[in-house]
Write a protein that holds these residues in place. Structure first.
Motif, PDB file in Angstrom:
ATOM      1  N   ASP A 278       3.076  18.649 -12.677  1.00  0.00           N
ATOM      2  CA  ASP A 278       3.967  18.016 -11.711  1.00  0.00           C
ATOM      3  C   ASP A 278       3.307  16.745 -11.176  1.00  0.00           C
ATOM      4  O   ASP A 278       2.125  16.756 -10.822  1.00  0.00           O
ATOM      5  CB  ASP A 278       4.253  18.977 -10.564  1.00  0.00           C
ATOM      6  CG  ASP A 278       5.312  18.450  -9.641  1.00  0.00           C
ATOM      7  OD1 ASP A 278       4.999  18.203  -8.463  1.00  0.00           O
ATOM      8  OD2 ASP A 278       6.461  18.294 -10.100  1.00  0.00           O
ATOM      9  N   PRO A 279       4.036  15.624 -11.111  1.00  0.00           N
ATOM     10  CA  PRO A 279       3.429  14.366 -10.667  1.00  0.00           C
ATOM     11  C   PRO A 279       2.917  14.413  -9.230  1.00  0.00           C
ATOM     12  O   PRO A 279       2.021  13.655  -8.876  1.00  0.00           O
ATOM     13  CB  PRO A 279       4.544  13.339 -10.803  1.00  0.00           C
ATOM     14  CG  PRO A 279       5.708  14.018 -11.380  1.00  0.00           C
ATOM     15  CD  PRO A 279       5.406  15.453 -11.533  1.00  0.00           C
ATOM     16  N   SER A 280       3.432  15.277  -8.411  1.00  0.00           N
ATOM     17  CA  SER A 280       2.988  15.304  -7.011  1.00  0.00           C
ATOM     18  C   SER A 280       1.571  15.847  -6.857  1.00  0.00           C
ATOM     19  O   SER A 280       0.940  15.645  -5.822  1.00  0.00           O
ATOM     20  CB  SER A 280       3.945  16.135  -6.169  1.00  0.00           C
ATOM     21  OG  SER A 280       3.912  17.479  -6.576  1.00  0.00           O
ATOM     22  N   VAL A 281       1.041  16.534  -7.872  1.00  0.00           N
ATOM     23  CA  VAL A 281      -0.310  17.077  -7.782  1.00  0.00           C
ATOM     24  C   VAL A 281      -1.254  16.483  -8.822  1.00  0.00           C
ATOM     25  O   VAL A 281      -2.407  16.883  -8.893  1.00  0.00           O
ATOM     26  CB  VAL A 281      -0.290  18.612  -7.924  1.00  0.00           C
ATOM     27  CG1 VAL A 281       0.426  19.245  -6.763  1.00  0.00           C
ATOM     28  CG2 VAL A 281       0.307  19.047  -9.241  1.00  0.00           C
ATOM     29  N   ASP A 282      -0.780  15.529  -9.602  1.00  0.00           N
ATOM     30  CA  ASP A 282      -1.591  14.910 -10.641  1.00  0.00           C
ATOM     31  C   ASP A 282      -2.246  13.656 -10.084  1.00  0.00           C
ATOM     32  O   ASP A 282      -1.577  12.674  -9.781  1.00  0.00           O
ATOM     33  CB  ASP A 282      -0.709  14.562 -11.848  1.00  0.00           C
ATOM     34  CG  ASP A 282      -1.511  14.066 -13.031  1.00  0.00           C
ATOM     35  OD1 ASP A 282      -2.755  14.119 -12.973  1.00  0.00           O
ATOM     36  OD2 ASP A 282      -0.891  13.642 -14.015  1.00  0.00           O
ATOM     37  N   ILE A 283      -3.571  13.660  -9.972  1.00  0.00           N
ATOM     38  CA  ILE A 283      -4.248  12.508  -9.369  1.00  0.00           C
ATOM     39  C   ILE A 283      -4.226  11.283 -10.266  1.00  0.00           C
ATOM     40  O   ILE A 283      -4.501  10.182  -9.802  1.00  0.00           O
ATOM     41  CB  ILE A 283      -5.705  12.852  -8.982  1.00  0.00           C
ATOM     42  CG1 ILE A 283      -6.545  13.163 -10.217  1.00  0.00           C
ATOM     43  CG2 ILE A 283      -5.754  13.951  -7.965  1.00  0.00           C
ATOM     44  CD1 ILE A 283      -8.022  13.283  -9.930  1.00  0.00           C
ATOM     45  N   PHE A 284      -3.882  11.447 -11.530  1.00  0.00           N
ATOM     46  CA  PHE A 284      -3.829  10.318 -12.446  1.00  0.00           C
ATOM     47  C   PHE A 284      -2.423   9.742 -12.589  1.00  0.00           C
ATOM     48  O   PHE A 284      -2.229   8.807 -13.350  1.00  0.00           O
ATOM     49  CB  PHE A 284      -4.372  10.732 -13.821  1.00  0.00           C
ATOM     50  CG  PHE A 284      -5.801  11.196 -13.760  1.00  0.00           C
ATOM     51  CD1 PHE A 284      -6.824  10.302 -13.481  1.00  0.00           C
ATOM     52  CD2 PHE A 284      -6.126  12.523 -13.957  1.00  0.00           C
ATOM     53  CE1 PHE A 284      -8.137  10.726 -13.410  1.00  0.00           C
ATOM     54  CE2 PHE A 284      -7.433  12.953 -13.892  1.00  0.00           C
ATOM     55  CZ  PHE A 284      -8.445  12.044 -13.617  1.00  0.00           C
ATOM     56  N   ASP A 285      -1.469  10.284 -11.882  1.00  0.00           N
ATOM     57  CA  ASP A 285      -0.087   9.814 -11.941  1.00  0.00           C
ATOM     58  C   ASP A 285       0.202   8.977 -10.698  1.00  0.00           C
ATOM     59  O   ASP A 285       0.042   9.452  -9.577  1.00  0.00           O
ATOM     60  CB  ASP A 285       0.869  11.010 -11.994  1.00  0.00           C
ATOM     61  CG  ASP A 285       2.275  10.608 -12.377  1.00  0.00           C
ATOM     62  OD1 ASP A 285       2.644   9.432 -12.154  1.00  0.00           O
ATOM     63  OD2 ASP A 285       3.004  11.463 -12.897  1.00  0.00           O
TER      64      ASP A 285
ATOM     65  N   TYR B 250      -3.207   9.666  -5.602  1.00  0.00           N
ATOM     66  CA  TYR B 250      -3.421   8.911  -6.843  1.00  0.00           C
ATOM     67  C   TYR B 250      -4.775   8.225  -6.769  1.00  0.00           C
ATOM     68  O   TYR B 250      -5.127   7.591  -5.779  1.00  0.00           O
ATOM     69  CB  TYR B 250      -2.302   7.890  -7.041  1.00  0.00           C
ATOM     70  CG  TYR B 250      -2.515   6.946  -8.198  1.00  0.00           C
ATOM     71  CD1 TYR B 250      -2.777   7.425  -9.467  1.00  0.00           C
ATOM     72  CD2 TYR B 250      -2.457   5.566  -8.014  1.00  0.00           C
ATOM     73  CE1 TYR B 250      -2.965   6.567 -10.528  1.00  0.00           C
ATOM     74  CE2 TYR B 250      -2.642   4.697  -9.068  1.00  0.00           C
ATOM     75  CZ  TYR B 250      -2.900   5.209 -10.330  1.00  0.00           C
ATOM     76  OH  TYR B 250      -3.090   4.349 -11.367  1.00  0.00           O
ATOM     77  N   ILE B 251      -5.555   8.352  -7.823  1.00  0.00           N
ATOM     78  CA  ILE B 251      -6.925   7.869  -7.847  1.00  0.00           C
ATOM     79  C   ILE B 251      -7.010   6.348  -7.667  1.00  0.00           C
ATOM     80  O   ILE B 251      -7.989   5.834  -7.155  1.00  0.00           O
ATOM     81  CB  ILE B 251      -7.637   8.338  -9.141  1.00  0.00           C
ATOM     82  CG1 ILE B 251      -9.152   8.303  -9.008  1.00  0.00           C
ATOM     83  CG2 ILE B 251      -7.227   7.521 -10.327  1.00  0.00           C
ATOM     84  CD1 ILE B 251      -9.704   9.424  -8.239  1.00  0.00           C
ATOM     85  N   GLY B 252      -5.953   5.625  -8.054  1.00  0.00           N
ATOM     86  CA  GLY B 252      -5.967   4.167  -7.929  1.00  0.00           C
ATOM     87  C   GLY B 252      -5.339   3.669  -6.636  1.00  0.00           C
ATOM     88  O   GLY B 252      -5.279   2.447  -6.412  1.00  0.00           O
ATOM     89  N   ASN B 253      -4.875   4.530  -5.776  1.00  0.00           N
ATOM     90  CA  ASN B 253      -4.252   4.132  -4.523  1.00  0.00           C
ATOM     91  C   ASN B 253      -5.315   3.736  -3.513  1.00  0.00           C
ATOM     92  O   ASN B 253      -6.236   4.510  -3.241  1.00  0.00           O
ATOM     93  CB  ASN B 253      -3.409   5.284  -3.988  1.00  0.00           C
ATOM     94  CG  ASN B 253      -2.532   4.899  -2.826  1.00  0.00           C
ATOM     95  OD1 ASN B 253      -2.756   3.888  -2.176  1.00  0.00           O
ATOM     96  ND2 ASN B 253      -1.535   5.715  -2.566  1.00  0.00           N
ATOM     97  N   PRO B 254      -5.216   2.531  -2.908  1.00  0.00           N
ATOM     98  CA  PRO B 254      -6.247   2.124  -1.932  1.00  0.00           C
ATOM     99  C   PRO B 254      -6.211   2.990  -0.662  1.00  0.00           C
ATOM    100  O   PRO B 254      -7.183   3.025   0.080  1.00  0.00           O
ATOM    101  CB  PRO B 254      -5.898   0.673  -1.619  1.00  0.00           C
ATOM    102  CG  PRO B 254      -4.552   0.425  -2.169  1.00  0.00           C
ATOM    103  CD  PRO B 254      -4.267   1.470  -3.171  1.00  0.00           C
ATOM    104  N   GLU B 255      -5.107   3.701  -0.401  1.00  0.00           N
ATOM    105  CA  GLU B 255      -5.028   4.564   0.778  1.00  0.00           C
ATOM    106  C   GLU B 255      -5.584   5.962   0.512  1.00  0.00           C
ATOM    107  O   GLU B 255      -5.558   6.818   1.396  1.00  0.00           O
ATOM    108  CB  GLU B 255      -3.571   4.672   1.240  1.00  0.00           C
ATOM    109  CG  GLU B 255      -3.003   3.369   1.716  1.00  0.00           C
ATOM    110  CD  GLU B 255      -1.530   3.512   2.104  1.00  0.00           C
ATOM    111  OE1 GLU B 255      -1.053   4.650   2.167  1.00  0.00           O
ATOM    112  OE2 GLU B 255      -0.897   2.479   2.317  1.00  0.00           O
TER     113      GLU B 255
END
Length: 142
Positions: A118-125, A132-137
């Motif tokens: 599920d995208p809501s729990v995937d840190i790479f999505d 999300y691993i690339g989110n600055p927040e």
């Protein structure tokens, strides 16, 4: 002389393997016999260390502490019992059988969804929001 095994030989071996008991793993191998016979010798030496001074010097060392763990009967039981537990657990699942989605009877679309994260729990999505691993927040970007 070379013997050709028949299917009866294989079935006889399979039933023989299935009947292995815990004692076949805990007592019968040569290393198990050696270990079990060394345990009372070690603890008799430990008891003798209270009377015999040079033996007390060794049993007071750090090496003796490690050997206490090695010759503790429960340690031998746990380590020698690993083979039996693996054999016992192998009896539950036969090679070649599968309990995955294809044996349950799912169609191809449902199988694909079954293995999708599920995208809501995937840190790479990127759709997962702040995790999300690339989110600055993301909290890990301290």
């Amino acid at each position: 002389m070379i013997s050709i095994s028949s299917s009866n030989d294989h079935s006889a071996r399979a039933t023989e393997d299935a009947r292995l008991s815990a004692s076949d793993w805990l007592w019968h191998p040569w290393y198990a016999k050696l270990w079990w016979s060394a345990i009372p010798i070690w603890w008799a030496g430990m008891a003798g260390a209270s009377v015999f001074e040079p033996l007390y010097g060794f049993h007071d060392s750090a090496a003796a502490g490690f050997l206490n763990v090695l010759f503790f009967p429960m340690t031998a039981l746990m380590i020698l019992g690993v083979g039996y537990v693996r054999h016992w657990l192998d009896g539950f699942v036969r090679p070649g059988t599968s309990t995955t989605a294809d044996s349950v009877g799912m169609d191809a679309v449902r199988q694909r969804d079954f293995y999708r994260v599920d995208p809501s729990v995937d840190i790479f999505d990127p759709r997962s929001g702040t995790i999300y691993i690339g989110n600055p927040e993301n909290e890990t970007h301290g």
